[in-house]
Design a protein around this motif. Structure first.
Motif, PDB file in Angstrom:
ATOM      1  N   TYR A 173       7.089  10.071   0.599  1.00 14.63           N
ATOM      2  CA  TYR A 173       6.061   9.093   0.243  1.00 14.63           C
ATOM      3  C   TYR A 173       5.703   8.321   1.513  1.00 14.63           C
ATOM      4  O   TYR A 173       6.398   8.418   2.536  1.00 14.63           O
ATOM      5  CB  TYR A 173       6.560   8.140  -0.850  1.00 14.63           C
ATOM      6  CG  TYR A 173       7.654   7.197  -0.384  1.00 14.63           C
ATOM      7  CD1 TYR A 173       7.350   5.951   0.158  1.00 14.63           C
ATOM      8  CD2 TYR A 173       9.001   7.570  -0.447  1.00 14.63           C
ATOM      9  CE1 TYR A 173       8.358   5.096   0.611  1.00 14.63           C
ATOM     10  CE2 TYR A 173      10.002   6.733   0.003  1.00 14.63           C
ATOM     11  CZ  TYR A 173       9.674   5.499   0.538  1.00 14.63           C
ATOM     12  OH  TYR A 173      10.661   4.671   0.995  1.00 14.63           O
ATOM     13  N   LEU A 174       4.644   7.542   1.458  1.00 14.87           N
ATOM     14  CA  LEU A 174       4.246   6.682   2.567  1.00 14.87           C
ATOM     15  C   LEU A 174       4.053   5.268   2.025  1.00 14.87           C
ATOM     16  O   LEU A 174       3.457   5.088   0.965  1.00 14.87           O
ATOM     17  CB  LEU A 174       2.933   7.159   3.198  1.00 14.87           C
ATOM     18  CG  LEU A 174       2.944   8.532   3.862  1.00 14.87           C
ATOM     19  CD1 LEU A 174       1.521   8.957   4.222  1.00 14.87           C
ATOM     20  CD2 LEU A 174       3.828   8.519   5.106  1.00 14.87           C
ATOM     21  N   ALA A 175       4.552   4.265   2.744  1.00 14.80           N
ATOM     22  CA  ALA A 175       4.420   2.885   2.278  1.00 14.80           C
ATOM     23  C   ALA A 175       4.233   1.935   3.453  1.00 14.80           C
ATOM     24  O   ALA A 175       4.863   2.097   4.504  1.00 14.80           O
ATOM     25  CB  ALA A 175       5.651   2.474   1.470  1.00 14.80           C
ATOM     26  N   ARG A 176       3.382   0.953   3.254  1.00 14.34           N
ATOM     27  CA  ARG A 176       3.229  -0.164   4.175  1.00 14.34           C
ATOM     28  C   ARG A 176       3.294  -1.434   3.337  1.00 14.34           C
ATOM     29  O   ARG A 176       2.504  -1.603   2.395  1.00 14.34           O
ATOM     30  CB  ARG A 176       1.899  -0.115   4.925  1.00 14.34           C
ATOM     31  CG  ARG A 176       1.709   1.141   5.777  1.00 14.34           C
ATOM     32  CD  ARG A 176       2.574   1.120   7.025  1.00 14.34           C
ATOM     33  NE  ARG A 176       2.247   2.232   7.912  1.00 14.34           N
ATOM     34  CZ  ARG A 176       2.785   3.442   7.836  1.00 14.34           C
ATOM     35  NH1 ARG A 176       3.682   3.700   6.887  1.00 14.34           N
ATOM     36  NH2 ARG A 176       2.434   4.397   8.671  1.00 14.34           N
ATOM     37  N   ARG A 217       0.879  -1.179   0.000  1.00  8.57           N
ATOM     38  CA  ARG A 217       0.000   0.000   0.000  1.00  8.57           C
ATOM     39  C   ARG A 217       0.909   1.220   0.000  1.00  8.57           C
ATOM     40  O   ARG A 217       1.640   1.459   0.955  1.00  8.57           O
ATOM     41  CB  ARG A 217      -0.947  -0.009   1.208  1.00  8.57           C
ATOM     42  CG  ARG A 217      -2.132  -0.957   1.034  1.00  8.57           C
ATOM     43  CD  ARG A 217      -3.109  -0.824   2.190  1.00  8.57           C
ATOM     44  NE  ARG A 217      -4.330  -1.553   1.946  1.00  8.57           N
ATOM     45  CZ  ARG A 217      -4.503  -2.848   2.158  1.00  8.57           C
ATOM     46  NH1 ARG A 217      -3.485  -3.574   2.617  1.00  8.57           N
ATOM     47  NH2 ARG A 217      -5.652  -3.435   1.916  1.00  8.57           N
ATOM     48  N   LEU A 218       0.818   1.965  -1.085  1.00  4.55           N
ATOM     49  CA  LEU A 218       1.789   3.016  -1.349  1.00  4.55           C
ATOM     50  C   LEU A 218       1.072   4.326  -1.653  1.00  4.55           C
ATOM     51  O   LEU A 218       0.169   4.371  -2.487  1.00  4.55           O
ATOM     52  CB  LEU A 218       2.651   2.599  -2.548  1.00  4.55           C
ATOM     53  CG  LEU A 218       3.781   3.513  -3.007  1.00  4.55           C
ATOM     54  CD1 LEU A 218       4.833   3.679  -1.923  1.00  4.55           C
ATOM     55  CD2 LEU A 218       4.412   2.932  -4.276  1.00  4.55           C
ATOM     56  N   VAL A 219       1.470   5.379  -0.962  1.00  7.76           N
ATOM     57  CA  VAL A 219       1.020   6.736  -1.261  1.00  7.76           C
ATOM     58  C   VAL A 219       2.218   7.453  -1.866  1.00  7.76           C
ATOM     59  O   VAL A 219       3.223   7.682  -1.178  1.00  7.76           O
ATOM     60  CB  VAL A 219       0.540   7.459   0.014  1.00  7.76           C
ATOM     61  CG1 VAL A 219       0.177   8.911  -0.298  1.00  7.76           C
ATOM     62  CG2 VAL A 219      -0.647   6.727   0.636  1.00  7.76           C
ATOM     63  N   LEU A 220       2.141   7.784  -3.153  1.00  4.87           N
ATOM     64  CA  LEU A 220       3.321   8.294  -3.843  1.00  4.87           C
ATOM     65  C   LEU A 220       2.918   9.175  -5.014  1.00  4.87           C
ATOM     66  O   LEU A 220       2.090   8.782  -5.838  1.00  4.87           O
ATOM     67  CB  LEU A 220       4.192   7.124  -4.311  1.00  4.87           C
ATOM     68  CG  LEU A 220       5.498   7.444  -5.018  1.00  4.87           C
ATOM     69  CD1 LEU A 220       6.633   6.541  -4.507  1.00  4.87           C
ATOM     70  CD2 LEU A 220       5.353   7.239  -6.528  1.00  4.87           C
ATOM     71  N   HIS A 221       3.511  10.342  -5.087  1.00  2.48           N
ATOM     72  CA  HIS A 221       3.258  11.305  -6.163  1.00  2.48           C
ATOM     73  C   HIS A 221       4.159  11.002  -7.359  1.00  2.48           C
ATOM     74  O   HIS A 221       5.238  10.428  -7.211  1.00  2.48           O
ATOM     75  CB  HIS A 221       3.541  12.713  -5.632  1.00  2.48           C
ATOM     76  CG  HIS A 221       3.050  13.824  -6.502  1.00  2.48           C
ATOM     77  ND1 HIS A 221       3.754  14.278  -7.600  1.00  2.48           N
ATOM     78  CD2 HIS A 221       1.929  14.593  -6.436  1.00  2.48           C
ATOM     79  CE1 HIS A 221       3.086  15.268  -8.168  1.00  2.48           C
ATOM     80  NE2 HIS A 221       1.983  15.490  -7.487  1.00  2.48           N
ATOM     81  N   HIS A 222       3.721  11.420  -8.536  1.00  2.00           N
ATOM     82  CA  HIS A 222       4.547  11.311  -9.743  1.00  2.00           C
ATOM     83  C   HIS A 222       5.967  11.807  -9.505  1.00  2.00           C
ATOM     84  O   HIS A 222       6.939  11.215  -9.984  1.00  2.00           O
ATOM     85  CB  HIS A 222       3.897  12.121 -10.875  1.00  2.00           C
ATOM     86  CG  HIS A 222       4.784  12.370 -12.045  1.00  2.00           C
ATOM     87  ND1 HIS A 222       5.598  13.491 -12.141  1.00  2.00           N
ATOM     88  CD2 HIS A 222       5.010  11.654 -13.166  1.00  2.00           C
ATOM     89  CE1 HIS A 222       6.272  13.449 -13.267  1.00  2.00           C
ATOM     90  NE2 HIS A 222       5.939  12.348 -13.924  1.00  2.00           N
ATOM     91  N   ALA A 223       6.107  12.886  -8.743  1.00  2.00           N
ATOM     92  CA  ALA A 223       7.429  13.471  -8.503  1.00  2.00           C
ATOM     93  C   ALA A 223       8.362  12.518  -7.774  1.00  2.00           C
ATOM     94  O   ALA A 223       9.584  12.643  -7.882  1.00  2.00           O
ATOM     95  CB  ALA A 223       7.288  14.765  -7.702  1.00  2.00           C
ATOM     96  N   ALA A 224       7.808  11.568  -7.021  1.00  2.00           N
ATOM     97  CA  ALA A 224       8.628  10.621  -6.260  1.00  2.00           C
ATOM     98  C   ALA A 224       8.983   9.373  -7.050  1.00  2.00           C
ATOM     99  O   ALA A 224       9.744   8.525  -6.569  1.00  2.00           O
ATOM    100  CB  ALA A 224       7.919  10.224  -4.962  1.00  2.00           C
ATOM    101  N   GLU A 225       8.479   9.244  -8.291  1.00  2.00           N
ATOM    102  CA  GLU A 225       8.812   8.062  -9.088  1.00  2.00           C
ATOM    103  C   GLU A 225      10.296   8.038  -9.428  1.00  2.00           C
ATOM    104  O   GLU A 225      10.876   6.976  -9.661  1.00  2.00           O
ATOM    105  CB  GLU A 225       7.962   8.006 -10.362  1.00  2.00           C
ATOM    106  CG  GLU A 225       8.055   6.666 -11.073  1.00  2.00           C
ATOM    107  CD  GLU A 225       7.021   6.484 -12.166  1.00  2.00           C
ATOM    108  OE1 GLU A 225       6.902   5.345 -12.658  1.00  2.00           O
ATOM    109  OE2 GLU A 225       6.341   7.457 -12.531  1.00  2.00           O
ATOM    110  N   ARG A 226      10.939   9.204  -9.392  1.00  2.00           N
ATOM    111  CA  ARG A 226      12.378   9.268  -9.657  1.00  2.00           C
ATOM    112  C   ARG A 226      13.171   8.497  -8.611  1.00  2.00           C
ATOM    113  O   ARG A 226      14.312   8.095  -8.872  1.00  2.00           O
ATOM    114  CB  ARG A 226      12.831  10.727  -9.669  1.00  2.00           C
ATOM    115  CG  ARG A 226      12.843  11.391  -8.293  1.00  2.00           C
ATOM    116  CD  ARG A 226      13.071  12.884  -8.360  1.00  2.00           C
ATOM    117  NE  ARG A 226      11.938  13.534  -8.988  1.00  2.00           N
ATOM    118  CZ  ARG A 226      11.891  14.839  -9.231  1.00  2.00           C
ATOM    119  NH1 ARG A 226      12.915  15.607  -8.929  1.00  2.00           N
ATOM    120  NH2 ARG A 226      10.827  15.370  -9.785  1.00  2.00           N
ATOM    121  N   LEU A 227      12.614   8.295  -7.415  1.00  2.00           N
ATOM    122  CA  LEU A 227      13.309   7.527  -6.385  1.00  2.00           C
ATOM    123  C   LEU A 227      13.423   6.063  -6.783  1.00  2.00           C
ATOM    124  O   LEU A 227      14.380   5.378  -6.407  1.00  2.00           O
ATOM    125  CB  LEU A 227      12.565   7.621  -5.049  1.00  2.00           C
ATOM    126  CG  LEU A 227      12.372   9.011  -4.449  1.00  2.00           C
ATOM    127  CD1 LEU A 227      11.537   8.917  -3.177  1.00  2.00           C
ATOM    128  CD2 LEU A 227      13.718   9.674  -4.174  1.00  2.00           C
TER     129      LEU A 227
END
Length: 368
Positions: A216-219, A189-199
């Motif tokens: 971002y937030l992830a579980r 379960r991931l909360v992630l913006h397009h801007a964080a896809e670079r990670l």
């Protein structure tokens, strides 16, 4: 929405991404009629013709048809929608795509181009309303930011595709490998913006607007046991090769097919999508023919998830999207646009989107 099989799906915009989406959807046995809509010309007609052959070869959609429509003409689009009567629309048309940026502009935060990605989409959503279309709309041009802008006018698509879903797939596969289990034993379960896809993917790395890294937030669980946050972060950032240029569009197209398939199913499926109901950034969701609903992990509130994505948007050069849909840029994006292109970025209200897009096109033509 019509029961499947028998669904009618329309893909609008048959460029590189839209064409890949159409060809992948052509293989779906859940779709009876697949419609490809683009500007008049031989290219879009050829993409649809090839998709018809793919459908026949793989036993997919029983009808594949081409529609030619001027996507800048709101009345024409409304008429097209009334005649096509789709259940689902995948909107892939844009006045600018990331891979077409000239070298001088590639260091700019992606949000600088948002008016170019919103212009045709807003016209389409207005036509969708004009034509009293009941179709649900999946929008692909920068959905993490486009959704909240359009939501201010009640025009937000149902959701986007790609972005957060691509990172979630990577996390699922690498977690399964890390713990020696099947991917079905991993829950992300991931909360992630397009801007964080670079990670997650070096292909999408770009000079961020400001220091640090997008939040971002992830579980994640493996065999129902929680994976430590530091392990999740390591796996999310682990090197993972993707094809250069437009090759990664195939991955985005796959997330579109996944979402369309879920929207035609009775049973809810766990997916990730950008901008459900116009929210900023990407979220875990439950999807079925009844629609899309948030599926946040325990301990993460809706407000927490939205706040993280709004913070991450600054790394795309967007400081805020106002309640009225006004786009506000970060100081770093404003400076970079001026230094690299001689472009003066200003707050952009919804009413000025087309004017801002026209100005951006003039600048792009001048630096090519």
């Amino acid at each position: 929405m019509a029961d499947s099989p028998g669904a009618r799906v329309l893909v609008v915009g048959l460029g590189d991404l839209g064409g890949r989406v159409l060809e992948m959807l052509a293989a779906s046995p859940r779709i009876q009629t697949l419609l490809g809509c683009g500007q008049a010309g031989s290219h879009s007609a050829a993409v649809v013709a090839q998709s018809a052959l793919i459908a026949d070869t793989l036993g997919g959609a029983t009808q594949v048809e081409h529609l030619a429509t001027d996507l800048t003409d709101r009345a024409a689009v409304a008429t097209m929608l009334r005649g096509a009567a789709p259940d689902i629309v995948v909107f892939a048309a844009s006045r600018h795509s990331w891979w077409r940026s000239p070298p001088a502009a590639r260091a700019l935060p992606y949000g600088v181009w948002l008016p170019l990605q919103l212009s045709l989409l807003r016209t389409f959503m207005l036509a969708h309303r004009d034509g009293a279309s009941t179709a649900v709309v999946i929008a692909l041009p920068h959905p993490d930011a486009a959704g909240p802008v359009l939501a201010a006018d009640g025009l937000a698509p149902l959701a986007g595709a790609g972005n957060v879903a691509e990172v979630a797939a990577k996390l699922r596969l690498l977690t399964a490998a890390e713990f020696g289990c099947h991917r079905d034993d991993v829950e992300v379960r991931l909360v992630l913006h397009h801007a964080a896809e670079r990670l997650a993917f070096a292909l999408f790395d770009a000079a961020p607007s400001g220091g640090g890294a997008p939040p971002y937030l992830a579980r994640v669980t493996a065999r129902s046991l929680p994976v430590a946050p530091e392990v999740v972060d390591r796996l999310l950032r682990q090197a993972y090769p993707l094809p250069g240029g437009t090759g990664s569009h195939q991955l985005t197209a796959a997330t579109v097919v996944q979402l369309v398939d879920a929207l035609l199913a009775d049973e809810q499926r766990h997916l990730h999508v950008p901008s459900p109901a116009g929210l900023p950034g990407g979220y875990p969701v439950l999807v079925s023919r009844r629609g899309v609903e948030l599926d946040l992990p325990v301990g993460i509130s809706r407000g927490d998830a939205i706040a993280v994505n709004e913070q991450a948007a600054a790394f795309d050069g967007i400081s805020a999207i106002g309640a009225d849909g006004t786009i506000r840029y970060t100081p770093d994006a404003i400076v970079a646009a001026h230094d690299l292109l001689g472009l003066t970025l200003q707050d952009t209200p919804i009413a000025a989107l087309d004017e801002a897009a026209d100005r951006l096109e003039v600048v792009l033509r001048a630096v090519r």
